[in-house]
Design an enzyme around this catalytic site. Structure first.
Site, mmCIF file in Angstrom:
data_model
loop_
_atom_site.group_PDB
_atom_site.id
_atom_site.type_symbol
_atom_site.label_atom_id
_atom_site.label_comp_id
_atom_site.label_asym_id
_atom_site.label_seq_id
_atom_site.Cartn_x
_atom_site.Cartn_y
_atom_site.Cartn_z
ATOM 1 C CB SER A 1 -0.906 0.009 1.231
ATOM 2 O OG SER A 1 -1.467 1.302 1.357
ATOM 3 C CG HIS B 1 -3.845 -1.644 -1.514
ATOM 4 N ND1 HIS B 1 -4.927 -2.437 -1.826
ATOM 5 C CD2 HIS B 1 -4.261 -0.808 -0.533
ATOM 6 C CE1 HIS B 1 -5.958 -2.104 -1.056
ATOM 7 N NE2 HIS B 1 -5.580 -1.112 -0.263
ATOM 8 C CG MET C 1 -8.602 7.064 2.412
ATOM 9 S SD MET C 1 -7.618 7.208 3.916
ATOM 10 C CE MET C 1 -6.788 5.630 3.904
ATOM 11 C CG HIS D 1 -9.329 -0.013 -0.506
ATOM 12 N ND1 HIS D 1 -8.735 -0.163 0.732
ATOM 13 C CD2 HIS D 1 -10.668 -0.062 -0.285
ATOM 14 C CE1 HIS D 1 -9.676 -0.290 1.648
ATOM 15 N NE2 HIS D 1 -10.850 -0.225 1.060
ATOM 16 C CG MET E 1 -11.495 3.107 1.987
ATOM 17 S SD MET E 1 -9.947 3.161 2.904
ATOM 18 C CE MET E 1 -8.802 3.196 1.538
ATOM 19 C CG MET F 1 -11.737 -2.815 5.144
ATOM 20 S SD MET F 1 -10.237 -2.484 4.200
ATOM 21 C CE MET F 1 -9.231 -1.613 5.404
ATOM 22 C CG PHE G 1 -6.202 6.751 10.083
ATOM 23 C CD1 PHE G 1 -5.717 8.038 9.831
ATOM 24 C CD2 PHE G 1 -7.515 6.607 10.517
ATOM 25 C CE1 PHE G 1 -6.529 9.149 10.011
ATOM 26 C CE2 PHE G 1 -8.342 7.715 10.699
ATOM 27 C CZ PHE G 1 -7.848 8.984 10.446
ATOM 28 C CG ASP H 1 -6.297 -2.839 3.180
ATOM 29 O OD1 ASP H 1 -5.194 -2.584 3.684
ATOM 30 O OD2 ASP H 1 -6.948 -2.028 2.488
ATOM 31 N N GLY I 1 1.141 -2.042 4.174
ATOM 32 C CA GLY I 1 1.619 -0.669 4.038
ATOM 33 C C GLY I 1 2.818 -0.418 4.910
ATOM 34 C CB SER I 2 3.142 0.719 8.430
ATOM 35 O OG SER I 2 2.140 -0.134 8.889
#
Ligand code: DX5
Ligand code: ZN
Length: 216
Positions: A8, A33, A37, A66, A68, A137, A143, A175, A197-198
């Protein structure tokens, strides 16, 4: 089948986005990804169409977008033009989900539907055969860097059962809060694709991190 890895970019370094995109290009990752948002469906605003268009110019792997956002039908065509390969909308954001899914497919993209942590998987019973992807999710969307919600494992098992019962070929993607520990259990439960992601962009050695996720 080997696990599909979708880093991500929300956790990428946006002052050096090109470097991070090239890292993913050269890595064992499969998709990009992209988290969109709107500040309404989720309490955060990320980035939008012009950024996706730029990413698409240098990304050499499919864009797993994705959304949102509320009422995503308004933007199906725009994301197709921007380069989306997979377009995932939220079940909770679509009044006429069947129509939205057909709209995505008619625009030549793979169609995905995402479920928030509180939404039971059986709401997809009558549409699962039409879906290329289900995105569960495992955090509340909005976040990066949040902790994994443990109930997700049983949701993966339930949706996996439903897909088999319906003889569908829908991919199961997860995710939020994915790392080596949660990733391994998710694959055991039946996940096909992992978003990270992180865990990827915060790693000292992102290539190795991606490789480890890929080979769990
Ligand atoms: C959250 C996003 C995720 C996010 C995951 O709303 O949908 O894709 O980037 O971030 P991590 O892997 O850090 O939990
Ligand atoms: Zn996401």
């Amino acid at each position: 089948m080997q696990t599909i890895i979708s880093p991500s970019l929300l956790a990428a370094d946006f002052t050096n986005l090109k470097d991070d995109i090239e890292m993913v290009n050269k890595s064992e990752a499969d998709w990009f990804h992209l988290d969109i948002m709107d500040g309404v469906f989720v309490p955060n605003i990320s980035y939008g169409l012009p950024v996706v268009e730029q990413i698409n110019k240098i990304a050499k792997k499919p864009l797993d977008v994705h959304l949102m956002i509320i009422d995503p039908d308004r933007y199906v065509e725009a994301f197709q033009k921007a380069g989306a390969d997979y377009l995932t909308v939220h079940y909770e954001a679509c009044t006429h989900l069947h129509r939205t899914v057909q709209n995505i497919k008619q625009h030549g993209m793979k169609a995905g539907v995402s479920l928030n942590p509180h939404t039971p998987v059986n709401v997809l019973e009558d549409i699962i055969s039409d879906l290329d992807l289900v995105l569960l999710m495992s955090v509340n969307p909005g976040f990066g860097g949040q902790s994994f919600i443990e109930n997700t494992y049983s949701k993966v098992e339930k949706i996996s059962k439903l897909i088999k019962e319906k003889n569908a070929s829908t991919l199961i993607e997860i995710d939020g809060g994915v790392n080596l520990e949660t990733g391994k259990k998710l694959i055991e439960a039946g996940a096909d694709a992992l978003v990270a992601g992180s865990f990827v962009f915060g790693a000292q050695k992102p290539y190795e991190t991606i490789s480890k996720l890929k080979n769990l």
